[in-house]
Design a protein around this motif. Structure first.
Motif, PDB file in Angstrom:
ATOM      1  N   LYS A  67      -1.805   9.509   3.462  1.00  0.00           N
ATOM      2  CA  LYS A  67      -0.451   9.965   3.817  1.00  0.00           C
ATOM      3  C   LYS A  67       0.581   8.882   3.506  1.00  0.00           C
ATOM      4  N   ILE A  68       0.200   7.632   3.739  1.00  0.00           N
ATOM      5  CA  ILE A  68       1.136   6.523   3.476  1.00  0.00           C
ATOM      6  C   ILE A  68       1.354   6.367   1.967  1.00  0.00           C
ATOM      7  N   ILE A  69       0.298   6.485   1.180  1.00  0.00           N
ATOM      8  CA  ILE A  69       0.437   6.380  -0.284  1.00  0.00           C
ATOM      9  C   ILE A  69       1.296   7.536  -0.813  1.00  0.00           C
ATOM     10  N   ASP A  70       1.096   8.705  -0.251  1.00  0.00           N
ATOM     11  CA  ASP A  70       1.917   9.861  -0.635  1.00  0.00           C
ATOM     12  C   ASP A  70       3.402   9.589  -0.374  1.00  0.00           C
ATOM     13  N   ARG A  71       3.686   8.998   0.778  1.00  0.00           N
ATOM     14  CA  ARG A  71       5.072   8.654   1.139  1.00  0.00           C
ATOM     15  C   ARG A  71       5.647   7.626   0.156  1.00  0.00           C
ATOM     16  N   ILE A  72       4.811   6.622  -0.202  1.00  0.00           N
ATOM     17  CA  ILE A  72       5.250   5.592  -1.156  1.00  0.00           C
ATOM     18  C   ILE A  72       5.698   6.250  -2.458  1.00  0.00           C
ATOM     19  N   ILE A  73       4.899   7.183  -2.936  1.00  0.00           N
ATOM     20  CA  ILE A  73       5.217   7.851  -4.209  1.00  0.00           C
ATOM     21  C   ILE A  73       6.464   8.719  -4.050  1.00  0.00           C
TER      22      ILE A  73
ATOM     23  N   GLY B 168      10.570   9.061  11.991  1.00  0.00           N
ATOM     24  CA  GLY B 168      10.367   9.364  10.576  1.00  0.00           C
ATOM     25  C   GLY B 168       9.939   8.164   9.757  1.00  0.00           C
ATOM     26  N   THR B 169      10.046   6.958  10.337  1.00  0.00           N
ATOM     27  CA  THR B 169       9.568   5.780   9.605  1.00  0.00           C
ATOM     28  C   THR B 169       8.044   5.697   9.745  1.00  0.00           C
ATOM     29  N   ILE B 170       7.436   4.966   8.811  1.00  0.00           N
ATOM     30  CA  ILE B 170       5.971   4.881   8.786  1.00  0.00           C
ATOM     31  C   ILE B 170       5.429   4.222  10.055  1.00  0.00           C
ATOM     32  N   ARG B 171       6.116   3.182  10.524  1.00  0.00           N
ATOM     33  CA  ARG B 171       5.623   2.513  11.735  1.00  0.00           C
ATOM     34  C   ARG B 171       5.774   3.404  12.967  1.00  0.00           C
ATOM     35  N   ALA B 172       6.847   4.180  13.037  1.00  0.00           N
ATOM     36  CA  ALA B 172       7.000   5.117  14.157  1.00  0.00           C
ATOM     37  C   ALA B 172       5.890   6.163  14.110  1.00  0.00           C
TER      38      ALA B 172
ATOM     39  N   ILE C 249       9.570   1.768   6.301  1.00  0.00           N
ATOM     40  CA  ILE C 249       8.539   1.425   7.300  1.00  0.00           C
ATOM     41  C   ILE C 249       9.120   1.310   8.710  1.00  0.00           C
ATOM     42  N   GLY C 250      10.380   0.891   8.844  1.00  0.00           N
ATOM     43  CA  GLY C 250      10.989   0.786  10.170  1.00  0.00           C
ATOM     44  C   GLY C 250      10.748  -0.560  10.836  1.00  0.00           C
ATOM     45  N   ALA C 251      11.210  -0.677  12.071  1.00  0.00           N
ATOM     46  CA  ALA C 251      11.173  -1.946  12.806  1.00  0.00           C
ATOM     47  C   ALA C 251       9.741  -2.420  13.054  1.00  0.00           C
ATOM     48  N   THR C 252       9.605  -3.743  13.237  1.00  0.00           N
ATOM     49  CA  THR C 252       8.287  -4.369  13.454  1.00  0.00           C
ATOM     50  C   THR C 252       7.541  -3.718  14.623  1.00  0.00           C
ATOM     51  N   ASN C 253       8.277  -3.470  15.717  1.00  0.00           N
ATOM     52  CA  ASN C 253       7.688  -2.803  16.881  1.00  0.00           C
ATOM     53  C   ASN C 253       7.825  -1.279  16.717  1.00  0.00           C
ATOM     54  N   PRO C 254       6.697  -0.586  16.545  1.00  0.00           N
ATOM     55  CA  PRO C 254       6.753   0.866  16.308  1.00  0.00           C
ATOM     56  C   PRO C 254       7.533   1.640  17.377  1.00  0.00           C
TER      57      PRO C 254
ATOM     58  N   THR D  96       8.040  -5.396  -4.364  1.00  0.00           N
ATOM     59  CA  THR D  96       7.727  -5.698  -2.966  1.00  0.00           C
ATOM     60  C   THR D  96       6.231  -5.493  -2.747  1.00  0.00           C
ATOM     61  N   LEU D  97       5.691  -6.202  -1.782  1.00  0.00           N
ATOM     62  CA  LEU D  97       4.277  -6.002  -1.474  1.00  0.00           C
ATOM     63  C   LEU D  97       4.141  -5.173  -0.202  1.00  0.00           C
ATOM     64  N   ALA D  98       3.344  -4.127  -0.300  1.00  0.00           N
ATOM     65  CA  ALA D  98       3.008  -3.317   0.874  1.00  0.00           C
ATOM     66  C   ALA D  98       1.536  -3.551   1.203  1.00  0.00           C
ATOM     67  N   ILE D  99       1.234  -3.545   2.485  1.00  0.00           N
ATOM     68  CA  ILE D  99      -0.181  -3.552   2.906  1.00  0.00           C
ATOM     69  C   ILE D  99      -0.373  -2.421   3.913  1.00  0.00           C
ATOM     70  N   ILE D 100      -1.363  -1.596   3.667  1.00  0.00           N
ATOM     71  CA  ILE D 100      -1.810  -0.646   4.684  1.00  0.00           C
ATOM     72  C   ILE D 100      -2.810  -1.430   5.530  1.00  0.00           C
ATOM     73  N   LYS D 101      -2.411  -1.713   6.765  1.00  0.00           N
ATOM     74  CA  LYS D 101      -3.171  -2.639   7.620  1.00  0.00           C
ATOM     75  C   LYS D 101      -4.418  -1.959   8.195  1.00  0.00           C
ATOM     76  N   PRO D 102      -5.346  -2.772   8.764  1.00  0.00           N
ATOM     77  CA  PRO D 102      -6.616  -2.213   9.248  1.00  0.00           C
ATOM     78  C   PRO D 102      -6.498  -1.052  10.240  1.00  0.00           C
ATOM     79  N   ASP D 103      -5.460  -1.031  11.073  1.00  0.00           N
ATOM     80  CA  ASP D 103      -5.329   0.076  12.043  1.00  0.00           C
ATOM     81  C   ASP D 103      -5.089   1.403  11.323  1.00  0.00           C
ATOM     82  N   ALA D 104      -4.151   1.395  10.369  1.00  0.00           N
ATOM     83  CA  ALA D 104      -3.837   2.632   9.638  1.00  0.00           C
ATOM     84  C   ALA D 104      -5.008   3.047   8.744  1.00  0.00           C
ATOM     85  N   TYR D 105      -5.660   2.039   8.155  1.00  0.00           N
ATOM     86  CA  TYR D 105      -6.807   2.329   7.296  1.00  0.00           C
ATOM     87  C   TYR D 105      -7.910   3.016   8.107  1.00  0.00           C
TER      88      TYR D 105
END
Ligand code: ADP
Ligand code: MG
Length: 137
Positions: A20-26, A99-103, A88-93, A4-13
């Motif tokens: 923190k997101i990479i840590d969660r991925i691992i 506990g999901t990344i988007r939330a 990551i959770g639903a499209t709308n945070p 699957t492809l993940a992107i950490i988008k400009p807002d999170a970057y």
């Protein structure tokens, strides 16, 4: 194993949440087969989101995606596509489960911190969009 492809988008970057997101991925058991920092051109953003071209939010989405740096990651795991979408959770945070990344890191539907592929075929296609085979572990 599935890709699957993940992107950490400009807002999170910009907010400094990449680590923190990479840590969660691992910790969720994904292998990171490829990872790079990029600043998308408008053409690259439009190409990536081609399927959404006719949607009313296409301009907003592609402008946002080329507004700053991103990190793209090619991830491998059993059931990688579904698992990553679960994490990551639903499209709308605001609708994403606790506990999901988007939330945790998203703000609204436009600025929702991360991308995830929506099918096995798209996982592969999207990974190939950013990574040459020789750049993947
Ligand atoms: P997902 O990223 O959850 O697969 P979609 O594929 O439907 O969601 O949409 C792609 C991206 O477009 C979303 O992650 C979001 O950033 C943006 N987007 C979707 N719907 C809207 C909307 N109504 N307004 C603004 N941006 C949107
Ligand atoms: Mg999608």
């Amino acid at each position: 194993m599935e890709i699957t492809l993940a992107i950490i988008k400009p807002d999170a970057y910009k907010n400094g949440d990449s680590g923190k997101i990479i840590d969660r991925i691992i910790s969720e058991g994904f292998s990171i087969n490829g990872m790079k920092q990029i600043h998308l051109s408008r053409k690259e953003a439009e190409g990536f989101y081609e399927v959404h071209r006719e949607r009313p939010f296409f301009d907003e989405l592609t402008s946002f995606m080329c507004s700053g740096e991103c990190i793209v990651l090619s991830l491998e795991r059993e059931n990688a596509v579904l698992k990553w979408r679960e994490v990551i959770g639903a499209t709308n945070p605001e609708e994403a489960e606790q506990g999901t990344i988007r939330a945790q890191f998203g703000t609204n539907t436009g600025s929702n911190a991360v991308h995830g592929s929506d099918s096995s075929d798209n996982g592969r296609l999207e990974s190939n969009y950013f990574f040459a085979q020789k750049d993947l572990i």
